[in-house]
Design a protein around this motif. Structure first.
Motif, PDB file in Angstrom:
ATOM      1  N   MET A 111       0.811  -1.212   0.000  1.00  0.00           N
ATOM      2  CA  MET A 111       0.000   0.000   0.000  1.00  0.00           C
ATOM      3  C   MET A 111       0.845   1.264   0.000  1.00  0.00           C
ATOM      4  SD  MET A 111      -2.672  -1.564   2.781  1.00  0.00           S
ATOM      5  CE  MET A 111      -3.342  -0.033   3.416  1.00  0.00           C
ATOM      6  N   PHE A 112       1.967   1.215   0.732  1.00  0.00           N
ATOM      7  CA  PHE A 112       2.775   2.425   0.889  1.00  0.00           C
ATOM      8  C   PHE A 112       4.184   2.304   0.323  1.00  0.00           C
ATOM      9  CE2 PHE A 112      -0.451   2.604   4.251  1.00  0.00           C
ATOM     10  CZ  PHE A 112      -1.011   3.845   3.982  1.00  0.00           C
ATOM     11  N   GLY A 113       4.471   1.166  -0.333  1.00  0.00           N
ATOM     12  CA  GLY A 113       5.783   0.999  -0.957  1.00  0.00           C
ATOM     13  C   GLY A 113       6.925   0.963   0.031  1.00  0.00           C
ATOM     14  N   VAL A 114       6.725   0.299   1.162  1.00  0.00           N
ATOM     15  CA  VAL A 114       7.739   0.264   2.225  1.00  0.00           C
ATOM     16  C   VAL A 114       8.663  -0.938   2.061  1.00  0.00           C
ATOM     17  CG1 VAL A 114       8.135   0.092   4.714  1.00  0.00           C
ATOM     18  CG2 VAL A 114       6.210   1.425   3.848  1.00  0.00           C
ATOM     19  N   GLY A 115       9.940  -0.685   1.927  1.00  0.00           N
ATOM     20  CA  GLY A 115      10.934  -1.757   1.936  1.00  0.00           C
ATOM     21  C   GLY A 115      10.797  -2.732   0.788  1.00  0.00           C
ATOM     22  N   THR A 116      10.219  -2.290  -0.300  1.00  0.00           N
ATOM     23  CA  THR A 116      10.050  -3.165  -1.452  1.00  0.00           C
ATOM     24  C   THR A 116      10.050  -2.339  -2.717  1.00  0.00           C
ATOM     25  OG1 THR A 116       8.561  -4.723  -2.538  1.00  0.00           O
ATOM     26  CG2 THR A 116       7.531  -3.060  -1.179  1.00  0.00           C
ATOM     27  N   GLN A 117      10.542  -2.910  -3.793  1.00  0.00           N
ATOM     28  CA  GLN A 117      10.506  -2.214  -5.075  1.00  0.00           C
ATOM     29  C   GLN A 117       9.135  -2.364  -5.724  1.00  0.00           C
ATOM     30  OE1 GLN A 117      13.743  -3.875  -7.313  1.00  0.00           O
ATOM     31  NE2 GLN A 117      15.276  -2.649  -6.239  1.00  0.00           N
ATOM     32  N   CYS A 118       8.332  -3.225  -5.140  1.00  0.00           N
ATOM     33  CA  CYS A 118       6.988  -3.456  -5.670  1.00  0.00           C
ATOM     34  C   CYS A 118       6.044  -2.425  -5.070  1.00  0.00           C
ATOM     35  CB  CYS A 118       6.553  -4.860  -5.265  1.00  0.00           C
ATOM     36  SG  CYS A 118       4.821  -5.127  -5.421  1.00  0.00           S
ATOM     37  N   CYS A 119       5.449  -1.637  -5.904  1.00  0.00           N
ATOM     38  CA  CYS A 119       4.517  -0.626  -5.409  1.00  0.00           C
ATOM     39  C   CYS A 119       3.279  -0.610  -6.286  1.00  0.00           C
ATOM     40  CB  CYS A 119       5.183   0.746  -5.407  1.00  0.00           C
ATOM     41  SG  CYS A 119       4.142   2.018  -4.692  1.00  0.00           S
ATOM     42  N   ALA A 120       2.124  -0.564  -5.666  1.00  0.00           N
ATOM     43  CA  ALA A 120       0.872  -0.632  -6.417  1.00  0.00           C
ATOM     44  C   ALA A 120       0.528   0.672  -7.112  1.00  0.00           C
ATOM     45  CB  ALA A 120      -0.269  -1.005  -5.472  1.00  0.00           C
ATOM     46  N   GLN A 121       1.245   1.738  -6.810  1.00  0.00           N
ATOM     47  CA  GLN A 121       0.825   3.036  -7.299  1.00  0.00           C
ATOM     48  C   GLN A 121       1.366   3.337  -8.694  1.00  0.00           C
ATOM     49  OE1 GLN A 121       1.622   5.893  -4.163  1.00  0.00           O
ATOM     50  NE2 GLN A 121       1.240   4.294  -2.680  1.00  0.00           N
ATOM     51  N   SER A 122       0.748   2.760  -9.704  1.00  0.00           N
ATOM     52  CA  SER A 122       1.082   3.057 -11.083  1.00  0.00           C
ATOM     53  C   SER A 122       0.505   4.420 -11.439  1.00  0.00           C
ATOM     54  CB  SER A 122       0.518   1.978 -12.002  1.00  0.00           C
ATOM     55  OG  SER A 122      -0.878   1.877 -11.812  1.00  0.00           O
ATOM     56  N   ASP A 123       0.760   4.887 -12.636  1.00  0.00           N
ATOM     57  CA  ASP A 123       0.334   6.223 -13.035  1.00  0.00           C
ATOM     58  C   ASP A 123      -1.167   6.441 -12.890  1.00  0.00           C
ATOM     59  OD1 ASP A 123       2.929   6.877 -13.590  1.00  0.00           O
ATOM     60  OD2 ASP A 123       2.773   6.469 -15.737  1.00  0.00           O
ATOM     61  N   ASP A 124      -1.953   5.395 -13.158  1.00  0.00           N
ATOM     62  CA  ASP A 124      -3.406   5.539 -13.090  1.00  0.00           C
ATOM     63  C   ASP A 124      -3.993   5.076 -11.756  1.00  0.00           C
ATOM     64  OD1 ASP A 124      -2.880   2.869 -13.407  1.00  0.00           O
ATOM     65  OD2 ASP A 124      -4.452   2.511 -14.888  1.00  0.00           O
ATOM     66  N   TYR A 125      -3.120   4.784 -10.790  1.00  0.00           N
ATOM     67  CA  TYR A 125      -3.593   4.284  -9.499  1.00  0.00           C
ATOM     68  C   TYR A 125      -3.876   5.451  -8.566  1.00  0.00           C
ATOM     69  CZ  TYR A 125      -3.758   1.822  -5.049  1.00  0.00           C
ATOM     70  OH  TYR A 125      -4.140   1.337  -3.834  1.00  0.00           O
ATOM     71  N   LYS A 126      -5.063   5.456  -7.949  1.00  0.00           N
ATOM     72  CA  LYS A 126      -5.420   6.495  -6.988  1.00  0.00           C
ATOM     73  C   LYS A 126      -5.555   5.845  -5.614  1.00  0.00           C
ATOM     74  CE  LYS A 126      -7.660   9.600 -10.230  1.00  0.00           C
ATOM     75  NZ  LYS A 126      -8.886  10.340 -10.596  1.00  0.00           N
ATOM     76  N   MET A 127      -4.743   6.313  -4.680  1.00  0.00           N
ATOM     77  CA  MET A 127      -4.761   5.734  -3.343  1.00  0.00           C
ATOM     78  C   MET A 127      -6.074   6.070  -2.641  1.00  0.00           C
ATOM     79  SD  MET A 127      -2.169   6.437  -0.141  1.00  0.00           S
ATOM     80  CE  MET A 127      -0.714   5.868  -1.004  1.00  0.00           C
ATOM     81  N   PRO A 128      -6.804   5.061  -2.167  1.00  0.00           N
ATOM     82  CA  PRO A 128      -8.030   5.336  -1.404  1.00  0.00           C
ATOM     83  C   PRO A 128      -7.717   6.147  -0.148  1.00  0.00           C
ATOM     84  CG  PRO A 128      -7.915   3.039  -2.068  1.00  0.00           C
ATOM     85  CD  PRO A 128      -6.566   3.637  -2.354  1.00  0.00           C
ATOM     86  N   THR A 129      -8.616   7.050   0.201  1.00  0.00           N
ATOM     87  CA  THR A 129      -8.346   7.949   1.332  1.00  0.00           C
ATOM     88  C   THR A 129      -9.387   7.856   2.444  1.00  0.00           C
ATOM     89  OG1 THR A 129      -9.512   9.736   0.179  1.00  0.00           O
ATOM     90  CG2 THR A 129      -7.115   9.603  -0.122  1.00  0.00           C
ATOM     91  N   ALA A 130     -10.263   6.860   2.397  1.00  0.00           N
ATOM     92  CA  ALA A 130     -11.319   6.769   3.417  1.00  0.00           C
ATOM     93  C   ALA A 130     -10.735   6.681   4.818  1.00  0.00           C
ATOM     94  CB  ALA A 130     -12.208   5.561   3.133  1.00  0.00           C
ATOM     95  N   TYR A 131      -9.624   5.942   4.970  1.00  0.00           N
ATOM     96  CA  TYR A 131      -9.036   5.778   6.301  1.00  0.00           C
ATOM     97  C   TYR A 131      -8.563   7.116   6.874  1.00  0.00           C
ATOM     98  CZ  TYR A 131      -4.232   6.400   4.713  1.00  0.00           C
ATOM     99  OH  TYR A 131      -3.071   6.940   4.216  1.00  0.00           O
ATOM    100  N   CYS A 132      -7.940   7.951   6.036  1.00  0.00           N
ATOM    101  CA  CYS A 132      -7.432   9.216   6.583  1.00  0.00           C
ATOM    102  C   CYS A 132      -8.566  10.216   6.792  1.00  0.00           C
ATOM    103  CB  CYS A 132      -6.304   9.796   5.736  1.00  0.00           C
ATOM    104  SG  CYS A 132      -6.713  10.200   4.054  1.00  0.00           S
ATOM    105  N   THR A 133      -9.651  10.102   6.027  1.00  0.00           N
ATOM    106  CA  THR A 133     -10.795  10.995   6.225  1.00  0.00           C
ATOM    107  C   THR A 133     -11.383  10.816   7.619  1.00  0.00           C
ATOM    108  OG1 THR A 133     -11.319  10.950   3.866  1.00  0.00           O
ATOM    109  CG2 THR A 133     -13.091  11.619   5.354  1.00  0.00           C
ATOM    110  N   ILE A 134     -11.448   9.569   8.083  1.00  0.00           N
ATOM    111  CA  ILE A 134     -11.972   9.298   9.428  1.00  0.00           C
ATOM    112  C   ILE A 134     -11.108   9.995  10.476  1.00  0.00           C
ATOM    113  CG2 ILE A 134     -12.504   7.492  11.120  1.00  0.00           C
ATOM    114  CD1 ILE A 134     -12.835   5.559   8.690  1.00  0.00           C
TER     115      ILE A 134
END
Length: 199
Positions: A111-134
């Protein structure tokens, strides 16, 4: 159940099996080991069949990350509802965020690209923000009561997140300072930043 419903149910089951197998591989071997062929071996499909459900490995990663954010939001909401005062809600939510990071370590890394070269955030990927809205809504309630503004709300949220995410990242990448020390640092950080909300 009609034939269309059965077909759709089978497709949904296959999709879940692909995601479950992907996470199983990652938990055993790490993100770098994930491949369409390994997924196919576990669920006993051919690799081309997986492409009927996900266009590529990146699409699988994006879906796993999306599900991780949904799970994180649910846990934070439960933590909020377990407390009555705003300050206690804030502490409970950040502690829940911390717990999620270690209980779902592989998802958090993705989710946050921690300690890995694998990251889900491609150019068209939008990180969901419901958790931070709460969380932001609770910070806003505390600050607005003391004549704060939206700029302050945003700054305080990112102060919390930077410190807590930073401490999590240190522990995920390196071993950190031990559980007791980590808990002390975490609670000190949450308490310290919460006190500044009334400044």
């Amino acid at each position: 159940m009609g034939s269309k419903e059965r077909i759709q149910r089978q497709k949904d089951d296959n999709r879940i099996n692909i995601l479950t197998a992907s996470l199983e591989i990652v938990k055993k071997e790490g993100w770098q080991a994930l491949s369409m062929r390994k997924i196919a071996d576990i669920i006993e499909y051919t690799a081309p069949m997986i492409y009927e459900y996900f266009a590529n490995k990146e699409a699988i990663l994006n879906e796993l990350a999306r599900q991780g954010f949904i799970l994180l939001s649910k846990q934070i909401k439960i933590a909020k509802e377990s407390e009555t005062t705003l300050e206690n809600q804030l502490e409970a939510m950040w502690l829940s965020y911390w717990d999620f990071a270690f209980e779902e370590k592989e998802l958090y890394q993705l989710m946050f690209g921690v300690g890995t070269q694998c990251c889900a955030q491609s150019d068209d990927y939008k990180m969901p923000t419901a958790y931070c809205t709460i969380i932001v809504n609770v910070i806003r309630q505390i600050i607005i009561e003391r004549n704060g503004n939206e700029e302050t709300v945003s700054r305080k949220y990112f102060t919390f997140w930077s410190v807590i995410h930073g401490l999590i990242s240190i522990n995920l990448v390196n071993q950190g300072n031990g559980e007791i020390t980590n808990q002390e640092i975490l609670k000190d950080a949450i308490s310290g930043i919460t006190q500044t909300l009334s400044d």
